[in-house]
Write a protein that holds these residues in place. Structure first.
Motif, PDB file in Angstrom:
ATOM      1  N   LEU A   1      -0.423   9.875   1.821  1.00 28.66           N
ATOM      2  CA  LEU A   1      -0.033  11.015   0.718  1.00 28.66           C
ATOM      3  C   LEU A   1      -1.614  11.129   0.320  1.00 28.66           C
ATOM      4  N   ALA A   2      -2.383  10.469   0.196  1.00 20.62           N
ATOM      5  CA  ALA A   2      -3.724  10.690  -0.316  1.00 20.62           C
ATOM      6  C   ALA A   2      -4.294  11.784   0.305  1.00 20.62           C
ATOM      7  N   MET A   3      -4.111  12.023   1.546  1.00 22.11           N
ATOM      8  CA  MET A   3      -4.779  13.167   2.284  1.00 22.11           C
ATOM      9  C   MET A   3      -4.094  14.476   1.822  1.00 22.11           C
ATOM     10  N   ARG A   4      -3.293  14.726   0.804  1.00 17.12           N
ATOM     11  CA  ARG A   4      -2.572  15.684   0.444  1.00 17.12           C
ATOM     12  C   ARG A   4      -1.823  16.742   1.176  1.00 17.12           C
ATOM     13  N   PRO A   5      -1.136  16.039   2.172  1.00 20.10           N
ATOM     14  CA  PRO A   5      -0.379  16.935   3.503  1.00 20.10           C
ATOM     15  C   PRO A   5       0.418  17.548   2.816  1.00 20.10           C
ATOM     16  N   LYS A   6       1.107  18.733   3.636  1.00 23.31           N
ATOM     17  CA  LYS A   6       1.836  19.682   3.372  1.00 23.31           C
ATOM     18  C   LYS A   6       3.426  19.239   4.107  1.00 23.31           C
ATOM     19  N   ILE A   7       3.324  18.016   4.801  1.00 22.62           N
ATOM     20  CA  ILE A   7       4.607  17.627   5.480  1.00 22.62           C
ATOM     21  C   ILE A   7       4.206  16.177   5.679  1.00 22.62           C
TER      22      ILE A   7
ATOM     23  N   ASP B   1      -2.506  -3.543  -8.908  1.00 25.90           N
ATOM     24  CA  ASP B   1      -3.047  -5.044  -8.905  1.00 25.90           C
ATOM     25  C   ASP B   1      -3.441  -5.392  -7.531  1.00 25.90           C
ATOM     26  N   LYS B   2      -3.127  -4.735  -6.549  1.00 21.69           N
ATOM     27  CA  LYS B   2      -3.479  -5.116  -5.172  1.00 21.69           C
ATOM     28  C   LYS B   2      -4.571  -4.482  -4.327  1.00 21.69           C
ATOM     29  N   THR B   3      -5.419  -3.554  -5.203  1.00 19.24           N
ATOM     30  CA  THR B   3      -6.288  -2.627  -4.435  1.00 19.24           C
ATOM     31  C   THR B   3      -7.309  -3.380  -3.676  1.00 19.24           C
ATOM     32  N   GLY B   4      -7.685  -4.600  -4.270  1.00 16.16           N
ATOM     33  CA  GLY B   4      -8.751  -5.600  -3.583  1.00 16.16           C
ATOM     34  C   GLY B   4      -8.130  -6.467  -2.291  1.00 16.16           C
ATOM     35  N   SER B   5      -6.923  -6.415  -2.310  1.00 17.18           N
ATOM     36  CA  SER B   5      -6.177  -7.395  -1.301  1.00 17.18           C
ATOM     37  C   SER B   5      -6.154  -6.859   0.153  1.00 17.18           C
ATOM     38  N   ARG B   6      -6.610  -7.642   1.106  1.00 12.26           N
ATOM     39  CA  ARG B   6      -6.329  -7.181   2.419  1.00 12.26           C
ATOM     40  C   ARG B   6      -4.837  -7.218   3.028  1.00 12.26           C
ATOM     41  N   PRO B   7      -4.585  -6.543   3.966  1.00  8.73           N
ATOM     42  CA  PRO B   7      -3.314  -6.615   4.450  1.00  8.73           C
ATOM     43  C   PRO B   7      -2.421  -7.816   4.868  1.00  8.73           C
ATOM     44  N   SER B   8      -3.317  -8.932   5.229  1.00  5.63           N
ATOM     45  CA  SER B   8      -2.778 -10.239   5.488  1.00  5.63           C
ATOM     46  C   SER B   8      -2.362 -10.910   4.219  1.00  5.63           C
ATOM     47  N   LYS B   9      -2.721 -10.431   2.999  1.00  2.00           N
ATOM     48  CA  LYS B   9      -2.386 -10.963   1.680  1.00  2.00           C
ATOM     49  C   LYS B   9      -1.096 -10.135   0.987  1.00  2.00           C
ATOM     50  N   LEU B  10      -0.739  -9.111   1.746  1.00  4.25           N
ATOM     51  CA  LEU B  10       0.383  -8.390   1.244  1.00  4.25           C
ATOM     52  C   LEU B  10       1.726  -8.630   1.813  1.00  4.25           C
ATOM     53  N   SER B  11       2.750  -8.464   1.161  1.00  6.15           N
ATOM     54  CA  SER B  11       3.880  -8.320   1.774  1.00  6.15           C
ATOM     55  C   SER B  11       4.212  -7.286   2.746  1.00  6.15           C
ATOM     56  N   GLY B  12       5.260  -7.335   3.547  1.00  5.40           N
ATOM     57  CA  GLY B  12       5.491  -6.172   4.590  1.00  5.40           C
ATOM     58  C   GLY B  12       5.791  -4.970   3.786  1.00  5.40           C
ATOM     59  N   GLY B  13       6.637  -5.022   2.644  1.00  4.68           N
ATOM     60  CA  GLY B  13       6.655  -3.888   1.717  1.00  4.68           C
ATOM     61  C   GLY B  13       5.574  -3.599   1.182  1.00  4.68           C
ATOM     62  N   GLN B  14       4.658  -4.280   0.730  1.00  5.09           N
ATOM     63  CA  GLN B  14       3.464  -3.843   0.132  1.00  5.09           C
ATOM     64  C   GLN B  14       2.558  -3.128   1.147  1.00  5.09           C
ATOM     65  N   GLN B  15       2.672  -3.705   2.285  1.00 10.34           N
ATOM     66  CA  GLN B  15       1.619  -2.906   3.372  1.00 10.34           C
ATOM     67  C   GLN B  15       2.344  -1.707   3.640  1.00 10.34           C
ATOM     68  N   GLN B  16       3.677  -1.648   3.863  1.00 14.62           N
ATOM     69  CA  GLN B  16       4.109  -0.230   4.065  1.00 14.62           C
ATOM     70  C   GLN B  16       3.885   0.924   2.924  1.00 14.62           C
ATOM     71  N   ARG B  17       3.577   0.465   1.708  1.00 15.12           N
ATOM     72  CA  ARG B  17       3.510   1.177   0.485  1.00 15.12           C
ATOM     73  C   ARG B  17       1.987   1.564   0.647  1.00 15.12           C
ATOM     74  N   VAL B  18       1.203   0.891   1.192  1.00 15.03           N
ATOM     75  CA  VAL B  18      -0.283   1.276   1.219  1.00 15.03           C
ATOM     76  C   VAL B  18      -0.371   2.203   2.234  1.00 15.03           C
ATOM     77  N   ALA B  19       0.451   2.219   3.446  1.00 20.15           N
ATOM     78  CA  ALA B  19       0.504   3.002   4.417  1.00 20.15           C
ATOM     79  C   ALA B  19       0.821   4.346   3.932  1.00 20.15           C
ATOM     80  N   ILE B  20       1.962   4.209   3.136  1.00 21.86           N
ATOM     81  CA  ILE B  20       2.443   5.566   2.644  1.00 21.86           C
ATOM     82  C   ILE B  20       1.490   6.155   1.685  1.00 21.86           C
ATOM     83  N   ALA B  21       0.601   5.360   0.890  1.00 18.47           N
ATOM     84  CA  ALA B  21      -0.449   5.661   0.066  1.00 18.47           C
ATOM     85  C   ALA B  21      -1.378   6.464   0.863  1.00 18.47           C
ATOM     86  N   ARG B  22      -1.922   5.904   1.974  1.00 13.91           N
ATOM     87  CA  ARG B  22      -3.000   6.379   2.855  1.00 13.91           C
ATOM     88  C   ARG B  22      -2.540   7.808   3.213  1.00 13.91           C
TER      89      ARG B  22
END
Length: 271
Positions: A173-179, A150-171
């Motif tokens: 993970l999306a690269m399919r890293p090994k580590i 539900d936050k795909t269209g939100s910019r970072p300034s509209k997200l809580s710190g926890g949501q911003q960090q989860r976006v950073a984790i998603a970014r």
């Protein structure tokens, strides 16, 4: 969580071989040697300024080392052996290696002018060379894993710190890293937001990712780690299972650190 037994017959994913690093006269890493195995979750803890983040950042070449070697899947980071000696690797080879390593920082480092979806898509398009349609599908799926559909269209300034960090984790993970590397991922968060990020990290661990986490969140270390490395003054002084570490880490400095930390902080429960 059922903690995995560390089988040292598994493939080594990250190897530190006599790694040293100096800033001027200050020895930040002092002859560090250790191995992290495939599918293992390792937590690195220790006092501020002990060398934890420097060691983590050296894995993907964000910090250079002065002596020793760091190997990722058997390949030296930032160096290659040529004509009988080690020489700096090319930037192209370093970038190629970084594609295999996801990194999550203390600060979220999101592009402020991009939406959550665009932030996750950016690396897929610019680095992995996916077309827009492929990148969109992967980014949506990864954000859904983070409970951020539900936050795909939100910019970072509209997200809580926890949501911003989860976006950073998603970014990452999306690269399919090994580590996956986490450098104190909850330290910039308000206390009430820490639990949501730790829960996401727990779910990643359950997927079998190789994870190296620098953190002071001791309950996360207790419940999720396969091994804990305690580092102080640039040396790994303790390398043990959580059960061993929390019953008695076996080193005076580690006992003092643990006593101060557990006496002063409480960590949200992780289901």
């Amino acid at each position: 969580m059922n903690r995995k037994h560390v089988n040292h017959e598994r493939k080594p994913m990250v190897e530190f071989k006599n790694v040293s690093k100096r800033y001027g006269d200050h020895l930040v890493l002092d002859d560090v040697s250790a191995t992290v195995y495939e599918g293992e979750v390792v937590v690195i803890c220790g006092p501020s300024g002990s060398g934890k983040s420097t060691l983590l950042r050296a894995i993907n070449g964000l910090e250079t080392i002065d002596e020793g070697l760091i190997l990722v899947e058997g390949k030296a980071v930032g160096k290659r052996f040529e004509n009988g000696r080690w020489v700096p690797d090319t930037e192209a080879e370093l970038c190629k290696m970084r594609q295999q390593i996801g990194m999550v920082f203390q600060q979220f480092n999101l592009f402020p002018h991009m939406t959550a979806l665009e932030n996750v898509m950016e690396g897929l398009i610019s680095v992995k060379k996916m077309n827009d349609r492929e990148a969109l599908a992967v980014a949506r799926d990864t954000l859904e894993m983070m409970s951020l559909s539900d936050k795909t269209g939100s910019r970072p300034s509209k997200l809580s710190g926890g949501q911003q960090q989860r976006v950073a984790i998603a970014r990452a993970l999306a690269m399919r890293p090994k580590i996956m590397l986490f450098d104190e991922p909850t330290s910039a968060l308000d206390p009430e937001l820490v639990g949501e990020v730790l829960n996401v990290m727990l779910s990643i661990a359950r997927e079998g990712f190789t994870m190296i986490v620098v953190t002071h969140e001791m309950e996360f270390a207790r419940q999720v780690a396969d091994r804990i490395f305690f580092i102080d003054e640039g040396q790994i002084l303790v390398e043990s299972t959580p059960d061993e570490f929390f019953s008695d880490p076996g080193h005076k400095r580690a006992r003092e650190f643990l006593g101060r930390l557990l006496g002063l902080s409480e960590t949200p429960d992780i289901p």
